[in-house]
Motif scaffolding. Structure first.
Motif, short mmCIF file in Angstrom:
data_model
loop_
_atom_site.label_atom_id
_atom_site.label_comp_id
_atom_site.label_asym_id
_atom_site.label_seq_id
_atom_site.Cartn_x
_atom_site.Cartn_y
_atom_site.Cartn_z
N TYR A 152 -52.73 69.87 -41.56
CA TYR A 152 -51.54 69.59 -40.75
C TYR A 152 -50.28 69.56 -41.62
O TYR A 152 -49.21 70.00 -41.21
CB TYR A 152 -51.71 68.26 -40.01
CG TYR A 152 -52.46 68.35 -38.69
CD1 TYR A 152 -53.66 69.04 -38.57
CD2 TYR A 152 -51.97 67.72 -37.55
CE1 TYR A 152 -54.34 69.12 -37.38
CE2 TYR A 152 -52.64 67.79 -36.34
CZ TYR A 152 -53.84 68.48 -36.26
OH TYR A 152 -54.51 68.55 -35.05
N GLN A 185 -47.06 70.02 -38.80
CA GLN A 185 -46.80 68.64 -38.44
C GLN A 185 -45.32 68.30 -38.63
O GLN A 185 -44.68 67.73 -37.74
CB GLN A 185 -47.67 67.70 -39.29
CG GLN A 185 -47.45 66.22 -38.97
CD GLN A 185 -48.47 65.33 -39.65
OE1 GLN A 185 -49.61 65.73 -39.87
NE2 GLN A 185 -48.07 64.13 -39.99
N VAL A 238 -47.92 65.56 -32.06
CA VAL A 238 -48.82 66.37 -32.87
C VAL A 238 -49.90 65.41 -33.34
O VAL A 238 -49.62 64.40 -33.98
CB VAL A 238 -48.09 67.06 -34.04
CG1 VAL A 238 -47.32 66.10 -34.91
CG2 VAL A 238 -49.06 67.89 -34.87
#
Length: 303
Positions: free
Chosen positions: A125, A131, A144
């Motif tokens: 991420y 992210q 997210v």
């Protein structure tokens, strides 16, 4: 009732059956409209990614064609690998951010962004840049998030050919809309990985098993998780050593996006960007035969 509302209601009803020990059965057929008529695919090229996303979706009538006010939306990029954006293993973070922004502009009540990575999820991420890109929007309507182990649901696939039962991530099924955001790249086992394979990120279990008969298996899971919109990131593509990559020399800049409501048509056009015809890709041949969409380039209208 549209197909996704039908899935949601069927799942909710089936969960009551699960409480007494049975596995819910989802009986879904491909959308007949796709099999009967041609499909429309937008292809745009440009270096300004936010502008490119908007131009590509405008060619299909804009995001409001896919997301209505008050709806919940899942945006599913490829966040599968512990790689930076320059290595083209994950969806470009600017593509993801712009699509989320467009969902909000269309009036989405909530937008969730998630994936089931192959490498360590937290590193994927962060390293992918996704992210940070999504969180930089700064909206309390956007999340997210990492997958919740309590969110998996085993389902019987009534029309399954290779898979008759599998685990699916329930939030992907329960959302009003599912937007599929793969990156176009080489795959050592399946030749390419595009929209249909990106759905592997919302299934559980041993995903390697799908490669025993990948064409039928991908059709089976795409029956359960239909994409309302598929937007394929081909701004940078991985042309070798996919899907993980890791070498800058395997990356080519194409500065291109491909979008369609027909995932098979979108994948068929994107396959040509990687030097393949749809007939070369067993998944596309099988998907066309099973009526999941249009793989015949002559029946696809480009706009």
């Amino acid at each position: 009732m549209d197909r996704r509302a039908f899935i949601r209601q069927t799942l909710q009803a089936a969960l009551a059956v699960t409480a007494v020990g049975s596995v819910p059965i989802l009986s879904l057929l491909p959308r007949p409209i796709l099999a009967a008529a041609g499909s429309t695919v937008a292809v745009r090229k440009g270096e300004n990614i936010p502008l490119l996303v908007r131009q590509t979706l405008d060619a299909l009538g804009g995001m409001t064609q896919f997301v209505k006010k008050g709806e919940t939306v899942v945006v599913k990029p490829n966040i599968g690998w512990d790689r930076t954006p320059e290595l083209a293993a994950n969806t470009n973070p600017l593509v993801v951010r712009t699509v989320v922004e467009l969902c909000l502009e269309a009036g989405a009540k909530q937008v969730q962004v998630f994936d089931r990575p192959c490498n360590d999820p937290r590193r994927c991420y962060v390293q992918s840049g996704i992210q940070e890109a999504v969180e930089s929007i700064g909206s309390n309507r956007v999340k997210v998030e990492h997958m919740d182990r309590r969110g998996w649901q085993e389902l019987d696939i009534a029309q399954g050919v290779e898979l008759q039962r599998w685990e699916f991530y329930r939030p992907a099924l329960e959302a009003d809309r599912f937007i599929n955001l793969p990156i176009a790249k080489h795959h050592g086992l399946s030749t390419v990985t595009l929209g249909m394979k990106n759905i592997m990120g919302v299934i559980g279990g041993n995903r390697g098993r799908l490669h025993r008969q990948i064409d039928e298996a991908l059709c089976d899971i795409n029956l359960i998780v239909p994409s309302d919109l598929t937007l394929i990131d081909a701004t940078r593509v991985l042309v070798a050593n996919g899907p993980q990559g890791g070498r800058a020399e395997d990356v080519r800049r194409l500065d291109t996006l491909v979008a369609s409501a027909d995932i098979v048509a979108a994948d068929s056009i994107a396959a040509t960007l990687l030097g393949h015809q749809p007939d070369d890709i067993s998944t596309l041949v099988t998907a066309g035969r099973r009526g999941l969409g249009i793989a015949d380039l002559a029946r696809i209208r480009r706009v």
